[in-house]
Each structure stands twice: as C-alpha cells, then as structure tokens.
Design an enzyme around this catalytic site. Sequence first.
Site, PDB file in Angstrom:
ATOM      1  N   GLU A 293      -6.829 -40.412 -29.895  1.00  0.00           N
ATOM      2  CA  GLU A 293      -5.550 -39.287 -30.494  1.00  0.00           C
ATOM      3  C   GLU A 293      -4.000 -39.990 -30.530  1.00  0.00           C
ATOM      4  O   GLU A 293      -4.185 -39.544 -31.709  1.00  0.00           O
ATOM      5  CB  GLU A 293      -6.231 -38.351 -29.857  1.00  0.00           C
ATOM      6  CG  GLU A 293      -6.127 -37.284 -30.818  1.00  0.00           C
ATOM      7  CD  GLU A 293      -6.478 -35.739 -29.634  1.00  0.00           C
ATOM      8  OE1 GLU A 293      -7.397 -35.587 -29.966  1.00  0.00           O
ATOM      9  OE2 GLU A 293      -5.520 -35.032 -29.717  1.00  0.00           O
ATOM     10  N   HIS A 322     -28.246 -51.013 -18.081  1.00  0.00           N
ATOM     11  CA  HIS A 322     -29.569 -51.035 -18.309  1.00  0.00           C
ATOM     12  C   HIS A 322     -29.804 -50.271 -20.377  1.00  0.00           C
ATOM     13  O   HIS A 322     -30.682 -50.251 -20.394  1.00  0.00           O
ATOM     14  CB  HIS A 322     -30.185 -50.157 -17.517  1.00  0.00           C
ATOM     15  CG  HIS A 322     -30.022 -51.089 -16.391  1.00  0.00           C
ATOM     16  ND1 HIS A 322     -31.364 -52.251 -15.751  1.00  0.00           N
ATOM     17  CD2 HIS A 322     -29.308 -50.767 -15.400  1.00  0.00           C
ATOM     18  CE1 HIS A 322     -30.480 -52.488 -14.520  1.00  0.00           C
ATOM     19  NE2 HIS A 322     -29.385 -52.256 -14.089  1.00  0.00           N
ATOM     20  N   LYS A 436      -8.207 -29.200 -38.176  1.00  0.00           N
ATOM     21  CA  LYS A 436      -8.717 -27.514 -37.633  1.00  0.00           C
ATOM     22  C   LYS A 436      -8.341 -26.953 -39.072  1.00  0.00           C
ATOM     23  O   LYS A 436      -8.772 -25.533 -39.115  1.00  0.00           O
ATOM     24  CB  LYS A 436      -7.424 -27.601 -36.617  1.00  0.00           C
ATOM     25  CG  LYS A 436      -7.353 -27.605 -35.447  1.00  0.00           C
ATOM     26  CD  LYS A 436      -5.974 -27.937 -34.783  1.00  0.00           C
ATOM     27  CE  LYS A 436      -6.563 -27.994 -33.164  1.00  0.00           C
ATOM     28  NZ  LYS A 436      -5.196 -28.442 -32.295  1.00  0.00           N
TER      29      LYS A 436
END
Length: 467
Positions: A293, A322, A436
């Site tokens: 960010e 893995h 937003k």
Amino acid sequence: MSARKTISIDVSTCFGKNLIKTTEFSKAGKAALKVESRIKNEVDAGRLGFWKLPFEMRLSARLKPIVEAAEAARANRDTLVIVGIGGSSLGTRMMVNALKHRYYNELPGLERGGMKIYFLENSDPDSFKELTDRLDLSHTLFNIVSKSGSTVETAAQYALVRELLMRRLPDTWKKHLLFTTDPEEGSLRKMAEEEGIAALEVPSDVGGRFSMLSAVGLFPALCLGLNVKDLLSGAADMAGRCTSGGLFKNPALTLAVIHHMADTSFNKNMAVIFPYADKLQGWAEWFCQLWAESLGKALDEKGNPAGCGTTPIKALGAIDQHSQMQLYIEGPNDKLFVFVRNEKFNDPAKFPPRTKLPAAYDYLAGHSMSELIQAEEAASRFALTKTGRMSYEIRLPGISEYTLGQLLFLGEAMTAYAGYLYGVNPFDQPGVELGKKYAYGLMGRKGYESYAAEMKKTAAADAKFII
Ligand code: PA5
C-alpha cells in the site's frame, strides 16, 4: 523479558555473480545517503509521525489514557473484539500471533493472563454471525478502530454491533464500546463526542498501516497483558539504528536499497516474505500490506508517472517448501527472497534418542524440531543462492516484545526509505481511496452517485462477455 538481544541481518546472498556487485551497490549508496539525510531531517523536525511513536508513547502523559482504558477493560470485561481492517487490525493480529500462545483464547483465565481477543475485519456476514452468536455480550468490549472513521467495512460491522448491543443491553450498551480514531476528524470522533462513547486517539500525523505503536496496537497489547514498554524500546532502539550510518550500517536504508536495486536493475518485481516460524506469519501479512500500500503508486511526489512498487508475496517456512519452492527454485528468476529466522524457539522439542526411534528416522536422534526448521531455512536459502536467486535473512534472537518491536519498526523504516528511493509518497493510498468511492456509490452513499453510474454503464457494455 527475554534478554534484550538485537536482531541482525545477513545480506551476503544479495551479492555475487549475476547478483548485485559491491561496486554498483556503493554507487547506489550515494543516492541513498541523500534519502538518509532527508529522513533524518524529517525525524529531527518531528515531521515523520510514525517515527515519533516509540519515543512519545513511552511518556506517561501519552500512555496513561491507554493504560487506564485497558485497566478498566480488564476489570470489567473478559473478551475484546477488534473491529477494523487493514492497518487498523493487521498490526494487532501480528502481535497476538507473535507473542501469545497459539491457542490463547482457549487457555484458562489465569494461564491466559489477559482478555480473550477476536477480530471482525472482513465484510463477510457469515464471519460476523459466527462470532457474535458465540459472544457473551455482557462480558465483551468492542474496540472500533478506524483512523478515518469512514471505512465502509468497519462502518458496517459497527452498525450491526451497535444495534446488537442496544437490543441486548439497552441500559449499558455504550459501555461495551471503545473507539480508536483520529483525535479531531471523522465520523467516529463525532459520534464519540455526541453519544458519549469512550475513545482513544490515533495521532493525526500517523497513517493506518504505520499506527501499530499508537493506541491502535498498544491498547489491545495491554488488555492481553503484554509488555508495551519492551515493545516500544525495541522499536526505539531500531529507530536509532535506522537514522544514520549509510549502507551496511543503517539496516532500513540497506534493505530499501537492496529491494530498489533488485527491482530496477534485476527485474525482480516481487518479494517473497518468508518467515520460518508460525509466530511470524502475522508479521509477513502485516509487512505485505505495509509494503504494497505504501509503494504501489501511479505518480511520483512531483505528480509525474511513476508506476512503481514491487509485489510482496506471503510465504511460511517450512510449509511453503511443499507448495511454492519448486517454482521459486526453477521458475522465473524474478523474485527477491526475504527469510526471517528465529534463532531461539520457546521450546526446542528435542527428538528421542536413537534407541527409541524407528530405524528409518534415526538421523533425527540428538537433534530437535527447532534445529530442523532452522536447517530447512538455511538449506532453502542456500539452494536458492545456488540457483542464482537473490535473498537476505533477518535473524531474530527469539520472539519477544523487544524483538518484535525491532522487527516491526525495521519494516516501517525500510518502507519509508524505499518510498523516497522510488520518489513516491509512501504515506498515502490514493488507489485504495478510489476503490472505496466506487463501493460507496454501489451502496447508495450520497455524493457518490456518479461512481455507481459509471460502473453500471460499464457493466451493461460488458454483459456480452459473461459466459
Ligand atoms: O494503511 C492504511 O491507511 C489503510 O490500510 C487503513 O488502515 C485501512 O484502509 C483502514 O482505514 P481506517 O483506519 O481509516 O478505517
């Protein structure tokens, strides 16, 4: 307190054939010094809000309201719910993960040594219901954490929590709420004042993802019985290491230059954040948000196109050996690897002697689980180096409030340095704000109608692509 040991960083595996040349690094050091003095000037002038926190929050005048709120919470409630998202919750989750027992909430009260803690972060109605159905509201405090006071996910959780409390505890509902928000601005501050709800402060010059060492993280830390003085001292000591000295002395500057060079000179536009300890998984999550960010920016500080940032990828050793390691070792050489090694686990878990082990596993005798995970980390790093990959290792002499304080401040400081190296402002997030606005539009918030209209128009044109 575990001994006040200092974390160290081994960057040797960033240098060598097909990796950074020390001569190139020294050249980069000249530009880096400019950034170092810029940071120092801003710190000295008190302009970097997050840098002040480890020092200022140790002053009793700053800590007192937080201590008092935590004492009241511990005396009157046994469960704390953090309602917040992004920078308003990830730091606290990192701290609980690192410093508390893995099954903390399940421990009996005395052993736990603090309030139970839960999180309401995502706007996922199932998670909301599954938690709130299980809470004994009369013993619960909801800490609504939002710097801006306007984040939609937090607003939504709060709206539902408030209604629930008013319905179930009509006379005392306000006493089950504590806001942590901007000292002056925003809807939560206004509501706190108008409705008489207790509130703590996020300093106005500290953004969400840099706010862990304000009331955002310190209040829950105290509710959980953690040693905030050690946390702040660890951060302050790291801050001291990160203001001067240039490359190879100043850890935050050195790492920022490595990340910047890895990206701009070696096309490594991803960074795999790879702690080898379950207790550091939360740090990786927190750091990835901070890095992404802060540095992913379209424009530089002067308003020119920048299009910069490297993508942080969360990993966990040894589990991701893995899962991802095949790609990391043999796939495209486009990543920088950030190993984090814990040199002292709380319990080494020694293996039984040879006589008590099945013959096929007898090589484990005389060793311990902690040696195993450390060996796996060293082996992975070595194997990556052998195949020409760039990495470095942060070494923690155990996980304690003091070492976590150092680690978290290192993350913040190197992010700030990296931002200035790229020439962007690491403290804003215009892209998040844009998303937003569209979400507000879709939810019918006044003033955001044009955003909803724009989305509707695009959706109509895109309909033919839906299969
Ligand atoms: O770092 C940031 O600024 C963000 O991640 C915010 O913390 C997040 O968007 C939540 O914002 P707020 O604390 O204003 O609710």
